[in-house]
Design a protein around this motif. Structure first.
Motif, mmCIF file in Angstrom:
data_model
loop_
_atom_site.group_PDB
_atom_site.id
_atom_site.type_symbol
_atom_site.label_atom_id
_atom_site.label_comp_id
_atom_site.label_asym_id
_atom_site.label_seq_id
_atom_site.Cartn_x
_atom_site.Cartn_y
_atom_site.Cartn_z
ATOM 1 N N ALA A 170 -5.540 -0.898 -7.495
ATOM 2 C CA ALA A 170 -6.122 0.152 -6.834
ATOM 3 C C ALA A 170 -5.003 -0.173 -5.434
ATOM 4 N N ASN A 171 -4.868 0.913 -4.753
ATOM 5 C CA ASN A 171 -4.328 1.018 -2.954
ATOM 6 C C ASN A 171 -5.461 1.525 -2.498
ATOM 7 N N PHE A 239 -6.062 -8.565 3.473
ATOM 8 C CA PHE A 239 -4.292 -7.751 3.248
ATOM 9 C C PHE A 239 -3.219 -9.237 4.438
ATOM 10 N N THR A 240 -2.664 -9.328 3.967
ATOM 11 C CA THR A 240 -0.893 -9.640 4.627
ATOM 12 C C THR A 240 -0.074 -8.680 4.896
ATOM 13 N N ASP A 241 0.154 -7.682 5.225
ATOM 14 C CA ASP A 241 1.398 -7.362 4.893
ATOM 15 C C ASP A 241 1.283 -5.435 3.799
ATOM 16 N N GLY A 276 -1.215 -13.238 -2.909
ATOM 17 C CA GLY A 276 0.414 -12.384 -2.838
ATOM 18 C C GLY A 276 0.875 -12.472 -3.782
ATOM 19 N N ALA A 277 0.494 -11.268 -4.273
ATOM 20 C CA ALA A 277 1.273 -10.354 -5.601
ATOM 21 C C ALA A 277 0.066 -9.361 -5.406
ATOM 22 N N THR A 278 1.447 -7.786 -6.405
ATOM 23 C CA THR A 278 0.710 -6.991 -6.692
ATOM 24 C C THR A 278 0.603 -6.186 -6.828
ATOM 25 N N ASP A 279 -0.553 -6.874 -8.101
ATOM 26 C CA ASP A 279 -0.790 -6.740 -9.743
ATOM 27 C C ASP A 279 -1.887 -5.802 -9.815
ATOM 28 N N GLY A 280 -2.607 -6.736 -8.383
ATOM 29 C CA GLY A 280 -4.063 -5.464 -8.458
ATOM 30 C C GLY A 280 -4.279 -5.012 -6.715
ATOM 31 N N LEU A 281 -5.301 -4.947 -5.797
ATOM 32 C CA LEU A 281 -5.725 -4.093 -5.121
ATOM 33 C C LEU A 281 -3.979 -4.342 -3.624
ATOM 34 N N THR A 282 -3.948 -2.923 -3.440
ATOM 35 C CA THR A 282 -3.015 -3.606 -2.019
ATOM 36 C C THR A 282 -3.275 -2.500 -1.091
ATOM 37 N N GLN A 283 -2.920 -3.039 -0.346
ATOM 38 C CA GLN A 283 -2.956 -1.769 1.284
ATOM 39 C C GLN A 283 -1.883 -1.499 1.735
ATOM 40 N N THR A 287 -0.726 7.845 -0.768
ATOM 41 C CA THR A 287 0.914 8.620 -1.138
ATOM 42 C C THR A 287 1.127 9.856 -0.059
ATOM 43 N N ASP A 288 -0.133 10.647 0.117
ATOM 44 C CA ASP A 288 -0.791 12.042 0.439
ATOM 45 C C ASP A 288 -0.881 11.993 1.619
ATOM 46 N N SER A 289 -0.745 11.706 2.187
ATOM 47 C CA SER A 289 -1.252 11.747 3.948
ATOM 48 C C SER A 289 -2.785 12.594 4.151
ATOM 49 N N ASP A 290 -3.150 13.923 3.386
ATOM 50 C CA ASP A 290 -3.913 14.936 3.866
ATOM 51 C C ASP A 290 -4.926 14.318 3.510
ATOM 52 N N ASN A 291 -4.240 13.166 2.376
ATOM 53 C CA ASN A 291 -6.040 13.362 1.517
ATOM 54 C C ASN A 291 -6.490 11.083 1.505
ATOM 55 N N ILE A 292 -6.565 11.003 2.474
ATOM 56 C CA ILE A 292 -6.763 9.712 2.401
ATOM 57 C C ILE A 292 -8.280 9.214 1.647
ATOM 58 N N ASP A 293 -7.828 8.133 0.562
ATOM 59 C CA ASP A 293 -8.538 7.931 -0.490
ATOM 60 C C ASP A 293 -8.367 6.416 -1.136
ATOM 61 N N VAL A 294 -8.662 5.751 -1.889
ATOM 62 C CA VAL A 294 -8.605 4.623 -2.822
ATOM 63 C C VAL A 294 -8.014 5.424 -4.093
ATOM 64 N N GLN A 295 -6.676 4.618 -4.298
ATOM 65 C CA GLN A 295 -6.040 4.978 -5.120
ATOM 66 C C GLN A 295 -6.143 4.256 -6.509
ATOM 67 N N ILE A 296 -6.939 4.780 -7.727
ATOM 68 C CA ILE A 296 -7.261 4.056 -8.682
ATOM 69 C C ILE A 296 -5.600 3.849 -9.615
ATOM 70 N N GLU A 297 -5.469 3.446 -9.330
ATOM 71 C CA GLU A 297 -4.003 2.708 -10.746
ATOM 72 C C GLU A 297 -4.560 2.462 -12.258
ATOM 73 N N ASP A 298 -5.721 1.389 -12.054
ATOM 74 C CA ASP A 298 -6.896 1.080 -13.452
ATOM 75 C C ASP A 298 -7.758 0.280 -13.381
ATOM 76 N N ILE A 299 -8.412 1.004 -13.963
ATOM 77 C CA ILE A 299 -9.514 -0.628 -14.293
ATOM 78 C C ILE A 299 -9.603 -0.541 -15.712
#
Length: 424
Positions: A170-171, A239-241, A276-283, A287-299
């Protein structure tokens, strides 16, 4: 007397050809019998005494059946997943009852599930090695009948598994304000295969730090019913960067107790990605600046809902795999093959069952496809090795030999009549 010797020799010829005809008859009768091995007739001469240059003492002939157990029959596909055929050496091991210690051996792989869940053929129970949860033979695969057990699938009629790991990709929105909270849901299963829903609360606590907390589970079929108690959490992530830098505690685990379904307590590891990888959580920015939410890619999670047995499949190495309607597949048994030093020394019984003898030697249990043992093909049967054209040819030859022997008897009778007339 030579006439008497000729008569006795002809009688032995009749008997020998009768034996040959009986074997031909059996072969033709079993031309469609699964796993049947055609027999042949071996003829050998009989000598009553040594012949002299001035006289001859006829002996006759003897016929004995000759087996060809090792001959390979054609492998034919079937629609039954419990059918199996052997390509190469070896025989299936069966018993005539569940608890019997008397072993029989067969090439007839036409097995079916009986009413009690056993794999049987004509009342004989297929033997195999039981497998543990890791797919290893329970107690090893020692060459001993003690390691064999009747294959019983009644204990594998259903499948269910509790969730032990949940992986989340998720992001988390970097543009969220400190103190902002977001919710999402994940589904988990208890040890009885019941589905439950857990609400996850994501809270941004600082520029690059979040916490993840969990609500008590509810029944997925009725989210108004709380079905257990969750302990553990909240989980902190930094998170870092935009890349995951730390997870605390590590490992991140939650526990569920007091399932209202009566299931066993559960411990679930939350896999939030590799540091140090992007295979799980990122920050990153949403993608939609008007809809700030946690974007679940996969659970994803490793639990299984309750499922019932769909069928079984036999693999080339003899592994019996049970498949369920929930998608689960479990290796439950392994079918070994019995190999012998002299297959033709086996004693043939009804239903294509063989027994070991002193001539055959003792059996060796071998995993299919290893050593001298052949492979096992599922959803297939081995055809009879009878060649009907060859049997008809043999029948013609045998009939002619029988007629010739009977003609000798008739001729000897005429010679006796002439002899008795001369005496008078």
């Amino acid at each position: 007397m030579s006439i008497g010797g000729a008569l006795n020799s002809a009688v032995s010829g009749l008997k020998a050809q009768s034996t040959a005809m009986a074997i031909i008859s059996d072969n033709l009768s079993n031309s469609e019998t699964t796993g049947y091995k055609a027999l042949s007739t071996s003829f050998s001469n009989l000598v009553t005494q040594s012949s002299l240059s001035s006289s001859y003492s006829s002996g006759g002939v003897r016929a004995t059946p000759r087996q060809s157990v090792a001959n390979q029959g054609l492998i034919e596909s079937t629609s039954s997943t419990t059918d199996m055929a052997i390509s190469g050496n070896g025989l299936f091991v069966v018993t005539d009852s569940v608890d019997s210690n008397t072993l029989y051996y067969t090439r007839n792989g036409s097995f079916d599930l009986d009413s009690e869940g056993y794999l049987t053929s004509n009342g004989y129970y297929l033997q195999g090695w039981a497998l543990d949860q890791d797919g290893s033979v329970v107690g090893g695969n020692a060459n001993s009948s003690a390691s064999l057990t009747a294959i019983d699938l009644s204990a594998f009629n259903s499948s269910a598994a509790s969730t032990t790991t949940v992986a989340i990709q998720a992001n988390l929105p970097s543009t969220a304000e400190d103190g902002d909270t977001f919710t999402s849901a994940m589904e988990i299963y208890d040890s009885l295969g019941t589905a439950h829903t857990v609400s996850m609360t994501w809270t941004k606590t600082s520029t690059s730090e979040w916490t993840l907390d969990f609500s008590d589970p509810t029944l997925s079929s009725d989210d108004s019913v709380t079905s257990g108690t969750i302990s553990g959490g909240p989980i902190s992530v930094t998170f870092t960067d935009g890349i995951l830098a730390s997870v605390s505690p590590d490992p991140a685990e939650i526990s569920v107790s007091g399932w209202t379904t009566g299931a066993s307590d559960s411990t679930i590891t939350m896999d939030l990605g590799t540091i140090g990888a992007t295979d799980g959580l990122t920050q990153y920015a949403p993608t939609d600046s008007d809809n700030i939410d946690v974007q679940i890619e996969d659970i994803s999670q490793d639990g299984l809902k309750y499922g019932t047995l769909n069928g079984v499949e036999v693999q080339d190495d003899g592994t019996v795999v049970a498949s369920y309607d929930n998608g689960d597949e479990v290796a439950v048994y392994k079918i070994p093959l019995a190999t012998f030093t002299n297959y033709n020394g086996l004693s043939l019984n009804t239903d294509g069952m063989y027994q070991a003898t002193a001539d055959s030697g003792t059996y060796t249990l071998t995993e299919a496809g290893t050593g001298s043992a052949g492979t096992i093909t599922g959803s297939a049967l081995e055809a009879s090795t009878v060649d009907t054209a060859e049997e008809f040819s043999k029948m013609i030859v045998s009939q002619q030999a029988y007629s010739a022997a009977s003609q000798i008897i008739t001729t000897c009778g005429d010679m006796y009549d002439d002899l008795m007339s001369a005496v008078r």
